[in-house]
Design a protein around this motif. Structure first.
Motif, PDB file in Angstrom:
ATOM      1  N   ASN A  11      10.923  10.829  28.173  1.00 23.25           N
ATOM      2  CA  ASN A  11      12.055  11.524  28.781  1.00 23.25           C
ATOM      3  C   ASN A  11      12.544  10.793  30.022  1.00 23.25           C
ATOM      4  O   ASN A  11      13.745  10.578  30.199  1.00 23.25           O
ATOM      5  CB  ASN A  11      11.670  12.961  29.126  1.00 23.25           C
ATOM      6  N   TRP A  12      11.620  10.402  30.905  1.00 24.55           N
ATOM      7  CA  TRP A  12      12.012   9.698  32.128  1.00 24.55           C
ATOM      8  C   TRP A  12      12.617   8.328  31.799  1.00 24.55           C
ATOM      9  O   TRP A  12      13.602   7.918  32.402  1.00 24.55           O
ATOM     10  CB  TRP A  12      10.814   9.532  33.069  1.00 24.55           C
ATOM     11  N   ASP A  13      12.017   7.622  30.849  1.00 26.67           N
ATOM     12  CA  ASP A  13      12.516   6.295  30.489  1.00 26.67           C
ATOM     13  C   ASP A  13      13.943   6.355  29.942  1.00 26.67           C
ATOM     14  O   ASP A  13      14.720   5.418  30.123  1.00 26.67           O
ATOM     15  CB  ASP A  13      11.605   5.640  29.448  1.00 26.67           C
ATOM     16  N   ALA A  14      14.283   7.453  29.277  1.00 24.21           N
ATOM     17  CA  ALA A  14      15.622   7.587  28.702  1.00 24.21           C
ATOM     18  C   ALA A  14      16.697   7.785  29.769  1.00 24.21           C
ATOM     19  O   ALA A  14      17.889   7.642  29.484  1.00 24.21           O
ATOM     20  CB  ALA A  14      15.646   8.757  27.716  1.00 24.21           C
ATOM     21  N   MET A  15      16.303   8.078  30.994  1.00 26.08           N
ATOM     22  CA  MET A  15      17.266   8.369  32.060  1.00 26.08           C
ATOM     23  C   MET A  15      17.821   7.132  32.760  1.00 26.08           C
ATOM     24  O   MET A  15      18.815   7.227  33.474  1.00 26.08           O
ATOM     25  CB  MET A  15      16.636   9.280  33.115  1.00 26.08           C
ATOM     26  N   ALA A  16      17.182   5.981  32.571  1.00 22.38           N
ATOM     27  CA  ALA A  16      17.617   4.804  33.331  1.00 22.38           C
ATOM     28  C   ALA A  16      17.288   3.522  32.569  1.00 22.38           C
ATOM     29  O   ALA A  16      16.405   3.502  31.711  1.00 22.38           O
ATOM     30  CB  ALA A  16      16.924   4.786  34.694  1.00 22.38           C
ATOM     31  N   ARG A  17      17.991   2.468  32.921  1.00 19.74           N
ATOM     32  CA  ARG A  17      17.703   1.159  32.324  1.00 19.74           C
ATOM     33  C   ARG A  17      16.413   0.574  32.877  1.00 19.74           C
ATOM     34  O   ARG A  17      15.729  -0.183  32.192  1.00 19.74           O
ATOM     35  CB  ARG A  17      18.851   0.190  32.586  1.00 19.74           C
ATOM     36  N   LYS A  18      16.092   0.902  34.149  1.00 20.33           N
ATOM     37  CA  LYS A  18      14.882   0.389  34.799  1.00 20.33           C
ATOM     38  C   LYS A  18      14.126   1.548  35.426  1.00 20.33           C
ATOM     39  O   LYS A  18      14.723   2.493  35.943  1.00 20.33           O
ATOM     40  CB  LYS A  18      15.213  -0.601  35.917  1.00 20.33           C
ATOM     41  N   VAL A  19      12.811   1.455  35.404  1.00 20.10           N
ATOM     42  CA  VAL A  19      11.928   2.431  36.034  1.00 20.10           C
ATOM     43  C   VAL A  19      11.059   1.674  37.028  1.00 20.10           C
ATOM     44  O   VAL A  19      10.523   0.611  36.707  1.00 20.10           O
ATOM     45  CB  VAL A  19      11.035   3.121  34.979  1.00 20.10           C
ATOM     46  N   VAL A  20      10.926   2.217  38.221  1.00 16.77           N
ATOM     47  CA  VAL A  20       9.992   1.664  39.200  1.00 16.77           C
ATOM     48  C   VAL A  20       8.732   2.510  39.103  1.00 16.77           C
ATOM     49  O   VAL A  20       8.741   3.702  39.397  1.00 16.77           O
ATOM     50  CB  VAL A  20      10.572   1.699  40.633  1.00 16.77           C
ATOM     51  N   TYR A  21       7.653   1.867  38.685  1.00 20.22           N
ATOM     52  CA  TYR A  21       6.377   2.548  38.491  1.00 20.22           C
ATOM     53  C   TYR A  21       5.404   2.081  39.560  1.00 20.22           C
ATOM     54  O   TYR A  21       5.095   0.896  39.650  1.00 20.22           O
ATOM     55  CB  TYR A  21       5.826   2.251  37.092  1.00 20.22           C
ATOM     56  N   THR A  22       4.932   3.019  40.373  1.00 24.98           N
ATOM     57  CA  THR A  22       3.999   2.682  41.450  1.00 24.98           C
ATOM     58  C   THR A  22       2.629   3.319  41.242  1.00 24.98           C
ATOM     59  O   THR A  22       1.800   3.298  42.141  1.00 24.98           O
ATOM     60  CB  THR A  22       4.561   3.100  42.825  1.00 24.98           C
ATOM     61  N   GLU A 130       7.025  -5.105  29.302  1.00 20.61           N
ATOM     62  CA  GLU A 130       7.758  -3.863  29.577  1.00 20.61           C
ATOM     63  C   GLU A 130       8.989  -4.210  30.423  1.00 20.61           C
ATOM     64  O   GLU A 130       9.018  -3.998  31.628  1.00 20.61           O
ATOM     65  CB  GLU A 130       6.862  -2.874  30.331  1.00 20.61           C
ATOM     66  N   SER A 131      10.015  -4.733  29.795  1.00 20.98           N
ATOM     67  CA  SER A 131      11.172  -5.250  30.537  1.00 20.98           C
ATOM     68  C   SER A 131      11.936  -4.169  31.299  1.00 20.98           C
ATOM     69  O   SER A 131      12.661  -4.476  32.232  1.00 20.98           O
ATOM     70  CB  SER A 131      12.116  -5.981  29.585  1.00 20.98           C
ATOM     71  N   HIS A 132      11.755  -2.923  30.935  1.00 24.19           N
ATOM     72  CA  HIS A 132      12.467  -1.832  31.603  1.00 24.19           C
ATOM     73  C   HIS A 132      11.674  -1.236  32.769  1.00 24.19           C
ATOM     74  O   HIS A 132      12.139  -0.304  33.417  1.00 24.19           O
ATOM     75  CB  HIS A 132      12.813  -0.732  30.592  1.00 24.19           C
ATOM     76  N   VAL A 133      10.461  -1.767  33.042  1.00 24.05           N
ATOM     77  CA  VAL A 133       9.604  -1.200  34.074  1.00 24.05           C
ATOM     78  C   VAL A 133       9.314  -2.247  35.141  1.00 24.05           C
ATOM     79  O   VAL A 133       8.960  -3.389  34.829  1.00 24.05           O
ATOM     80  CB  VAL A 133       8.270  -0.683  33.494  1.00 24.05           C
TER      81      VAL A 133
END
Length: 163
Positions: A11-22, A130-133
């Motif tokens: 669900n979160w991944d579908a909201m944006a092209r990139k995700v910042v995961y910390t 994981e090119s989107h993260v």
């Protein structure tokens, strides 16, 4: 934000092209290569009936005889005065003790040994797919950062992403 990214990742991944995961990089990959190890700390906090215990926010202890690594006197982060500028009659201190880490504990410091370095490198190889993260921060990069270092790393990564 009081949300568990990993519990609702798609669900979160579908909201944006990139995700910042910390978060912890090994948790992101469901620990498929094993757990990365950390050192942790535990705190013992007490209220003292004195206005001043040590005169500043943090004192580190590096000698072998002292069982704690640091004492934090919280009031000095707020300048130790009430809203009228008066000394506060009490103070709160926390002693910080090094402790063994186990999964579920708060991970504070990466264990920089050969085994964990190799395991992190393997997780980093998975992360590159994981090119989107964007994996960042002390847990996402499995590195110890002081605040100035983490800000510099975030700014540098932003420059790379926006170039």
């Amino acid at each position: 934000l009081d949300r568990d990214y990993l519990a609702d990742k798609s669900n979160w991944d579908a909201m944006a092209r990139k995700v910042v995961y910390t978060g912890a990089i090994d948790a992101y990959f469901n620990f498929q290569l094993g757990n990365l190890e950390y050192r942790s700390v535990r705190f013992e906090t007490e209220v003292l009936d004195i206005p001043n215990f040590q005169g500043n926010a943090a004192v580190n202890y590096t000698d072998r005889e002292t069982p704690w690594t640091r004492i934090i006197e919280h009031k000095w982060f707020e300048f130790g005065k009430d809203e009228h500028g008066n000394e506060l009659p009490k103070t709160v201190i926390s002693r910080e003790y090094a402790s063994e880490w186990k999964p579920g504990d708060e991970p504070y410091y990466p264990v920089n040994d050969e085994k964990n370095s190799a395991r992190y490198q393997a997780y980093q190889a998975l992360a590159q797919r994981e090119s989107h993260v964007i994996f960042g921060g002390r847990l996402g990069e499995y590195t110890y950062y002081d605040m100035d270092q983490v800000i510099a790393a975030a700014l540098e990564r932003s420059r790379q992403e926006l170039a």
